[in-house]
Design an enzyme around this catalytic site. Structure first.
Site, PDB file in Angstrom:
ATOM      1  N   ASN A 142     -10.356  -1.333  10.177  1.00 29.63           N
ATOM      2  CA  ASN A 142      -9.124  -0.660   9.790  1.00 29.63           C
ATOM      3  C   ASN A 142      -8.781   0.331  10.888  1.00 29.63           C
ATOM      4  O   ASN A 142      -9.530   1.282  11.116  1.00 29.63           O
ATOM      5  CB  ASN A 142      -9.304   0.058   8.446  1.00 29.63           C
ATOM      6  CG  ASN A 142      -7.998   0.519   7.843  1.00 29.63           C
ATOM      7  OD1 ASN A 142      -7.101   0.957   8.548  1.00 29.63           O
ATOM      8  ND2 ASN A 142      -7.899   0.440   6.532  1.00 29.63           N
ATOM      9  N   SER A 176      -6.515  -2.751   1.972  1.00 29.89           N
ATOM     10  CA  SER A 176      -6.850  -2.227   0.646  1.00 29.89           C
ATOM     11  C   SER A 176      -7.217  -3.312  -0.355  1.00 29.89           C
ATOM     12  O   SER A 176      -7.001  -3.171  -1.554  1.00 29.89           O
ATOM     13  CB  SER A 176      -5.692  -1.378   0.089  1.00 29.89           C
ATOM     14  OG  SER A 176      -5.591  -0.182   0.804  1.00 29.89           O
ATOM     15  N   GLU A 189     -14.246  -6.537   8.302  1.00 30.99           N
ATOM     16  CA  GLU A 189     -12.972  -6.240   8.947  1.00 30.99           C
ATOM     17  C   GLU A 189     -12.983  -4.838   9.540  1.00 30.99           C
ATOM     18  O   GLU A 189     -13.917  -4.057   9.311  1.00 30.99           O
ATOM     19  CB  GLU A 189     -11.815  -6.360   7.957  1.00 30.99           C
ATOM     20  CG  GLU A 189     -11.935  -5.434   6.761  1.00 30.99           C
ATOM     21  CD  GLU A 189     -10.856  -5.691   5.713  1.00 30.99           C
ATOM     22  OE1 GLU A 189     -10.000  -4.801   5.544  1.00 30.99           O
ATOM     23  OE2 GLU A 189     -10.875  -6.758   5.075  1.00 30.99           O
ATOM     24  N   GLY A 201      -7.486   4.961   5.470  1.00 31.84           N
ATOM     25  CA  GLY A 201      -6.897   5.803   4.431  1.00 31.84           C
ATOM     26  C   GLY A 201      -7.287   7.264   4.556  1.00 31.84           C
ATOM     27  O   GLY A 201      -8.385   7.603   5.008  1.00 31.84           O
ATOM     28  N   TYR A 217      -9.282   3.329  -5.031  1.00 27.38           N
ATOM     29  CA  TYR A 217      -8.350   4.425  -5.234  1.00 27.38           C
ATOM     30  C   TYR A 217      -8.351   5.011  -6.641  1.00 27.38           C
ATOM     31  O   TYR A 217      -7.439   5.744  -6.996  1.00 27.38           O
ATOM     32  CB  TYR A 217      -6.934   3.970  -4.845  1.00 27.38           C
ATOM     33  CG  TYR A 217      -6.871   3.557  -3.392  1.00 27.38           C
ATOM     34  CD1 TYR A 217      -7.064   4.484  -2.381  1.00 27.38           C
ATOM     35  CD2 TYR A 217      -6.656   2.223  -3.037  1.00 27.38           C
ATOM     36  CE1 TYR A 217      -7.032   4.101  -1.045  1.00 27.38           C
ATOM     37  CE2 TYR A 217      -6.627   1.838  -1.708  1.00 27.38           C
ATOM     38  CZ  TYR A 217      -6.806   2.784  -0.725  1.00 27.38           C
ATOM     39  OH  TYR A 217      -6.782   2.400   0.587  1.00 27.38           O
ATOM     40  N   GLU A 221       0.814  -1.219   0.000  1.00 31.29           N
ATOM     41  CA  GLU A 221       0.000   0.000   0.000  1.00 31.29           C
ATOM     42  C   GLU A 221       0.846   1.267   0.000  1.00 31.29           C
ATOM     43  O   GLU A 221       0.366   2.352   0.348  1.00 31.29           O
ATOM     44  CB  GLU A 221      -0.940  -0.018   1.206  1.00 31.29           C
ATOM     45  CG  GLU A 221      -1.930  -1.169   1.161  1.00 31.29           C
ATOM     46  CD  GLU A 221      -2.819  -1.214   2.393  1.00 31.29           C
ATOM     47  OE1 GLU A 221      -3.619  -0.279   2.573  1.00 31.29           O
ATOM     48  OE2 GLU A 221      -2.705  -2.170   3.170  1.00 31.29           O
ATOM     49  N   ARG A 265     -12.313   2.386  11.240  1.00 25.86           N
ATOM     50  CA  ARG A 265     -13.390   2.226  10.261  1.00 25.86           C
ATOM     51  C   ARG A 265     -13.665   0.750  10.075  1.00 25.86           C
ATOM     52  O   ARG A 265     -12.737  -0.051   9.953  1.00 25.86           O
ATOM     53  CB  ARG A 265     -12.975   2.824   8.903  1.00 25.86           C
ATOM     54  CG  ARG A 265     -14.138   3.009   7.928  1.00 25.86           C
ATOM     55  CD  ARG A 265     -13.674   3.210   6.505  1.00 25.86           C
ATOM     56  NE  ARG A 265     -13.273   1.950   5.882  1.00 25.86           N
ATOM     57  CZ  ARG A 265     -12.104   1.726   5.313  1.00 25.86           C
ATOM     58  NH1 ARG A 265     -11.170   2.664   5.289  1.00 25.86           N
ATOM     59  NH2 ARG A 265     -11.836   0.546   4.778  1.00 25.86           N
ATOM     60  N   ASP A 285     -15.812  -2.296   7.841  1.00 21.03           N
ATOM     61  CA  ASP A 285     -16.472  -2.609   6.585  1.00 21.03           C
ATOM     62  C   ASP A 285     -17.432  -3.763   6.824  1.00 21.03           C
ATOM     63  O   ASP A 285     -17.110  -4.710   7.563  1.00 21.03           O
ATOM     64  CB  ASP A 285     -15.443  -2.990   5.520  1.00 21.03           C
ATOM     65  CG  ASP A 285     -14.474  -1.857   5.227  1.00 21.03           C
ATOM     66  OD1 ASP A 285     -14.889  -0.691   5.337  1.00 21.03           O
ATOM     67  OD2 ASP A 285     -13.307  -2.141   4.891  1.00 21.03           O
TER      68      ASP A 285
END
Length: 302
Positions: free
Chosen positions: A264, A144, A262, A268, A208, A15, A247, A249
Site C-alpha cells: 500500500n 481495503s 500486497e 490508511g 475499520y 474507500e 506498508r 501485508d
C-alpha cells in the site's frame, strides 16, 4: 510563513468513507504543527481546480484512498499542476495499486509470492481457474479488502460476483497462518504487527471497526521471520520508488518463509490504522508523521 496545505479527502472510490474518517485526525495534526490547512472533499474536478486557484496551496496532502486516489490518477493531475503532494508519485502509485505488477517486481527482488492467475470476472465465471482450492479472488486494483472472496468449495465460487464483468481480477492460492504487516518509513522498517481478527478474514469490517481486530505489536514471531518481513518491506519500498511511507501485508504459515500479499503506497491514516501505530512504536508521533509527509512532498518537475 507557515506552509499552506490543501488536504484532499473523500473522492470517488469505494474507500471514500475511510478517507473521510481519517480527515479530522490529519487536519488536527497538521494544525497542531502550525500548518495552514484547508480541507477539500474531491467530488468534482472543476471545483477542485477552483479551490487550487483560490487557495494557492504550497502542498497537497493526499488523503484519498483507492481508485483515483492512490492509483496514479490524482498524482498525474498534481504533476501537471506542479503542486508538490504527499506519498508516492505516478509510476509508483500505478505499480503499487496493480497487485499483479507488484508481485512480479517483488519476485524479481527475491520476495516470496503466492501462485496466481489473472483474468476478467467474465472469464472466471465461464472457465473458473487452475488454482486449486482454497484460493482468494480479488480485484487487481483496489484496496481495503474491497471485493475480496475466499473460495473453499464450489458453492463459494458461485458467490464470486462483480458488477463489471470486464473487471480484472486475480485468483491467488490461499496462504493460511499469521496475518502480518510492516510499515516502511523513509526506507526503514521498524516492526512487524500481527493482526488477529474475530472473523477468519481480515476484511474491510475488520480493518475499520474498533474491537474487531487485535493488533499485536511487535508480532510474537521468531526474530528471523520478523527480519525477513522487514527486509521485504524495505526492498519493495526501494524497488517501487516509494516516497516517505508504504506498508506491506504478508502471510506466514510457520512451515516456510513469509509470503507477500500486497503493498500500500498510501496507507490508511485513521485512528485504527497500522502505520500511525507502528510509527508510534518507533517513537514517531502521529503529528510528526503527518508533518514528515508534508515536508517530503514532491511532484514531477517539468
Amino acid at each position: 510563513m507557515p506552509k499552506k496545505v490543501l488536504l484532499l479527502v473523500g473522492g470517488f472510490s469505494a474507500e471514500r468513507e475511510v478517507s473521510l474518517s481519517a480527515a479530522k485526525d490529519i487536519f488536527n495534526a497538521l494544525k497542531n504543527k502550525s500548518y495552514i490547512v484547508v480541507q477539500h472533499d474531491l467530488c468534482d474536478v472543476w471545483k477542485f481546480l477552483e479551490v487550487v486557484k483560490q487557495e494557492k496551496p504550497d502542498v497537497i496532502f493526499n488523503g484519498l484512498y483507492g481508485n483515483w486516489g492512490e492509483d496514479g490518477e490524482i498524482q498525474a493531475m498534481l504533476d501537471l499542476l506542479q503542486i508538490p503532494y504527499t506519498h508516492s508519485g505516478v509510476k509508483t502509485s500505478v505499480l503499487g495499486m496493480d497487485k499483479s505488477l507488484t508481485k512480479k517486481i517483488a519476485a524479481e527482488c527475491g520476495i516470496r509470492i503466492a501462485k496466481d492467475e489473472k483474468m476478467t470476472a467474465a472469464e472466471f465465471a465461464k472457465n473458473g481457474t487452475t488454482i486449486p482450492m482454497p484460493y482468494v479472488v480479488k480485484p487487481i486494483s483496489d484496496g481495503s479488502s474491497v471485493g475480496v472472496f475466499i473460495v473453499k468449495n464450489a458453492e463459494d465460487a458461485k458467490k464470486v460476483k462483480y458488477e463489471d464483468e470486464n473487471r480484472e481480477i486475480m485468483i491467488e492460492e490461499y496462504i493460511s497462518g499469521h496475518e502480518l504487516t510492516v510499515m516502511c518509513l523513509n526506507g526503514k522498517a521498524y516492526a512487524v504487527t500481527e493482526l488477529k481478527a474475530d472473523e477468519e478474514f481480515y476484511d474491510y469490517k475488520a480493518k475499520y471497526t474498533s474491537g474487531v481486530t487485535r493488533h499485536i505489536l511487535p508480532a510474537q514471531i521468531p526474530d528471523e521471520i520478523a527480519e525477513i518481513c522487514k527486509g521485504y518491506a524495505e526492498r519493495l519500498h526501494q524497488a517501487l520508488g516509494c516516497n516517505t511511507v508504504s506498508r506491506i501485508d504478508l502471510r506466514w504459515d510457520e512451515k516456510s518463509l513469509p509470503v507477500l500479499l500486497e503493498i500500500n503506497t498510501n496507507p490508511g491514516m485513521t485512528s485504527l490504522s497500522l502505520v500511525p501505530e507502528q510509527a508510534k512504536y518507533a517513537g514517531i508521533s502521529y503529528e510528526d508523521l503527518c508533518a514528515e509527509l508534508v515536508e517530503n512532498a514532491k511532484c514531477r518537475k517539468m
